[in-house]
Design an enzyme around this catalytic site. Sequence first.
Site, PDB file in Angstrom:
ATOM      1  N   HIS A  12      36.807  31.790  38.411  1.00 38.31           N
ATOM      2  CA  HIS A  12      38.017  32.418  39.005  1.00 38.31           C
ATOM      3  C   HIS A  12      38.389  31.633  40.250  1.00 38.31           C
ATOM      4  O   HIS A  12      37.735  31.752  41.286  1.00 38.31           O
ATOM      5  CB  HIS A  12      37.747  33.878  39.369  1.00 38.31           C
ATOM      6  CG  HIS A  12      38.956  34.585  39.919  1.00 38.31           C
ATOM      7  ND1 HIS A  12      39.430  35.750  39.389  1.00 38.31           N
ATOM      8  CD2 HIS A  12      39.786  34.279  40.947  1.00 38.31           C
ATOM      9  CE1 HIS A  12      40.506  36.132  40.062  1.00 38.31           C
ATOM     10  NE2 HIS A  12      40.742  35.261  41.021  1.00 38.31           N
ATOM     11  N   HIS A  14      41.738  29.827  42.724  1.00 38.48           N
ATOM     12  CA  HIS A  14      43.139  29.525  43.070  1.00 38.48           C
ATOM     13  C   HIS A  14      43.186  28.140  43.710  1.00 38.48           C
ATOM     14  O   HIS A  14      42.597  27.935  44.782  1.00 38.48           O
ATOM     15  CB  HIS A  14      43.675  30.547  44.084  1.00 38.48           C
ATOM     16  CG  HIS A  14      43.622  31.954  43.582  1.00 38.48           C
ATOM     17  ND1 HIS A  14      44.677  32.555  42.929  1.00 38.48           N
ATOM     18  CD2 HIS A  14      42.618  32.879  43.615  1.00 38.48           C
ATOM     19  CE1 HIS A  14      44.329  33.793  42.587  1.00 38.48           C
ATOM     20  NE2 HIS A  14      43.089  34.013  42.992  1.00 38.48           N
ATOM     21  N   LYS A  98      45.983  36.303  32.495  1.00 35.76           N
ATOM     22  CA  LYS A  98      45.624  37.095  33.666  1.00 35.76           C
ATOM     23  C   LYS A  98      46.560  38.281  33.831  1.00 35.76           C
ATOM     24  O   LYS A  98      47.782  38.119  33.834  1.00 35.76           O
ATOM     25  CB  LYS A  98      45.689  36.194  34.912  1.00 35.76           C
ATOM     26  CG  LYS A  98      45.357  36.880  36.228  1.00 35.76           C
ATOM     27  CD  LYS A  98      43.897  37.253  36.333  1.00 35.76           C
ATOM     28  CE  LYS A  98      43.631  38.166  37.520  1.00 35.76           C
ATOM     29  NZ  LYS A  98      43.417  37.467  38.761  1.00 35.76           N
ATOM     30  N   HIS A 135      42.850  41.696  37.243  1.00 31.92           N
ATOM     31  CA  HIS A 135      42.775  42.142  38.641  1.00 31.92           C
ATOM     32  C   HIS A 135      42.773  43.672  38.574  1.00 31.92           C
ATOM     33  O   HIS A 135      43.806  44.281  38.330  1.00 31.92           O
ATOM     34  CB  HIS A 135      43.962  41.617  39.456  1.00 31.92           C
ATOM     35  CG  HIS A 135      43.850  41.995  40.912  1.00 31.92           C
ATOM     36  ND1 HIS A 135      43.619  41.079  41.903  1.00 31.92           N
ATOM     37  CD2 HIS A 135      43.890  43.198  41.526  1.00 31.92           C
ATOM     38  CE1 HIS A 135      43.533  41.701  43.068  1.00 31.92           C
ATOM     39  NE2 HIS A 135      43.695  42.995  42.863  1.00 31.92           N
ATOM     40  N   HIS A 173      36.466  39.505  40.106  1.00 30.10           N
ATOM     41  CA  HIS A 173      36.086  39.767  41.503  1.00 30.10           C
ATOM     42  C   HIS A 173      35.777  41.250  41.742  1.00 30.10           C
ATOM     43  O   HIS A 173      36.442  41.922  42.528  1.00 30.10           O
ATOM     44  CB  HIS A 173      37.138  39.262  42.488  1.00 30.10           C
ATOM     45  CG  HIS A 173      38.575  39.530  42.146  1.00 30.10           C
ATOM     46  ND1 HIS A 173      39.046  40.765  41.792  1.00 30.10           N
ATOM     47  CD2 HIS A 173      39.649  38.713  42.113  1.00 30.10           C
ATOM     48  CE1 HIS A 173      40.340  40.695  41.566  1.00 30.10           C
ATOM     49  NE2 HIS A 173      40.729  39.460  41.744  1.00 30.10           N
ATOM     50  N   ASP A 245      36.935  33.218  43.419  1.00 32.08           N
ATOM     51  CA  ASP A 245      38.223  33.731  43.906  1.00 32.08           C
ATOM     52  C   ASP A 245      38.612  33.021  45.206  1.00 32.08           C
ATOM     53  O   ASP A 245      39.235  33.616  46.079  1.00 32.08           O
ATOM     54  CB  ASP A 245      38.199  35.251  44.092  1.00 32.08           C
ATOM     55  CG  ASP A 245      39.586  35.830  44.318  1.00 32.08           C
ATOM     56  OD1 ASP A 245      40.578  35.167  43.973  1.00 32.08           O
ATOM     57  OD2 ASP A 245      39.676  36.945  44.852  1.00 32.08           O
TER      58      ASP A 245
HETATM   59  C1  NCD Z   1      44.386  35.914  45.863  1.00 35.46           C
HETATM   60  C2  NCD Z   1      45.467  34.894  46.258  1.00 35.46           C
HETATM   61  O1  NCD Z   1      45.672  34.694  47.465  1.00 35.46           O
HETATM   62  O2  NCD Z   1      46.061  34.277  45.369  1.00 35.46           O
HETATM   63  N1  NCD Z   1      44.022  36.682  47.026  1.00 35.46           N
HETATM   64  C3  NCD Z   1      42.888  37.383  47.216  1.00 35.46           C
HETATM   65  O3  NCD Z   1      42.768  38.073  48.238  1.00 35.46           O
HETATM   66  N2  NCD Z   1      41.896  37.345  46.362  1.00 35.46           N
HETATM   67  C4  NCD Z   1      44.880  36.761  44.728  1.00 35.46           C
HETATM   68  C5  NCD Z   1      43.815  37.620  44.104  1.00 35.46           C
HETATM   69  O4  NCD Z   1      42.935  37.122  43.400  1.00 35.46           O
HETATM   70  O5  NCD Z   1      43.836  38.842  44.320  1.00 35.46           O
HETATM   71 ZN    ZN Z   2      42.003  35.658  42.639  1.00 31.30          ZN
END
Ligand code: NCD
Ligand code: ZN
Length: 341
Positions: A12, A14, A98, A135, A173, A245
Site C-alpha cells: 500500500h 502513495h 481501490k 479504505h 491500513h 501507506d
Molecule cells: C493518504 C494520502 O495522503 O493519499 N493519506 C493518509 O492519511 N493515509 C490517503 C489514505 O490512504 O487514506
Molecule cells: Zn493510503
Amino acid sequence: MELTLTRPDDWHLHLRDGAALLTTVPDTARTFHRAIIMPNLRPPVTTVEAALAYRKRILDALPSGMSFDPLMTLYLAPEVSPSTIQKAVASANIQGVKLYPRGATTNSDAGVADLHGVMTTLETMAETGLPLLIHGEVTDRSVDIFDREAVFLDKTLDPLIERLPTLRVVLEHITTKDSVDFVKAHPRMGATITVHHLMYERNDMLVGGIRPHLYCLPILKRSSHRNALIEAATSGDSQFFLGTDSAPHAISEKESDCGCAGCYTAPFALELYAEIFEAYSKLERLEAFASHNGPDFYGLPRNTDTVTLIKKESIIPFAKAFGENEVRLLRGGEPVTWSLV
Ligand code: NCD
Ligand code: ZN
C-alpha cells in the site's frame, strides 16, 4: 547483529506524480521490489490506460541500476465498468481496485457514496478474482472520527461480504482491534498494517502539543488498538502483511490551518518495522510479514533476492526535497537502530 530477509514488497503506497516521483520512487525502490500503487491522483486513475501511463511515469523516475515493479490499481468510481474490470484482469500490471468511501481521505471526493451504484463492477471482481482494496471508514458526520473504522465493519463491510462471499478483499491500513478480529474471522481476507500505526498511538499525536506530521487516516487510535495491531503483525498469521501507506505531503500542506493527512514513511520503513518486531522479540516473524504473506495473498511469486539489515544506528533525515517543496520524514531527525546495507 545481522538480519537477511527475502526482499520485501510494500502492499500500500502513495508515490504521487510529477517531480515528486524523483524522490518517492528511489526512496521505495531502495528497499522494496514491488509496491501496490494507490490511484488517488488528481484526476483519479480510473482507466487501464491511465494506470499504465502512470506506471510508465513511475518507471521513468527510477534511477538506472535500481529495480522496481509498480503494481497498479484503479480507483473505484462509476466509470469503472465490468468491462474495465475484464481489461484490468487481462493486464499483468494491474492487481486491484481501490474503494475510497467518498470524502474519507485525501483525494477521495470522486470516491463511492453508495456501494449499490457500483455493484455490477464488484460482482465482476468477485467472479474474476481481482482484489478490492478498501479504505475502511464511514464518512457519516455523526460518527466520531475514532469510531469510523469500527462502524464501517458493521455497516458496510459485513453486508458486502455477505452479498459477495467470493470477493477477494484487502482491508487497508487497519488501526483497530475490531479490524484485527474481523479479518481473523474471515480467513479469505487480507489486511495491511503500517509502521506508524505500530509505533504510535493517539497520545503521541495530541499530548503536550499537536504533531501534524503524525496526522494520518485512519487516525491513530488508543494503545489497546495499537497492541492488537502489534500482536497481529508479529503473529506470523498469513492474513496480515506490510503496507506502509507512505503518503507524502509538502511541509506547508501539513503545517497548516487545515493540514493534510498522511505520513512519509517509505524511506526508513523496513528499518522501523524491524525496530518494532525486535522490541517485541519477534524479529524472526518479520520476513513472513514483509516478504511472504503479501505475494502469497496476491498469488504472485515471492521475491528471489534478499536484503540485509544490520544493527547500526543512523539518524533519519529531517526532510527531503519533494518537487518544488520539502517533505518531512516520519521520525525525521531521530535515530533508528537498524540500517539497510
Ligand atoms: C493518504 C494520502 O495522503 O493519499 N493519506 C493518509 O492519511 N493515509 C490517503 C489514505 O490512504 O487514506
Ligand atoms: Zn493510503
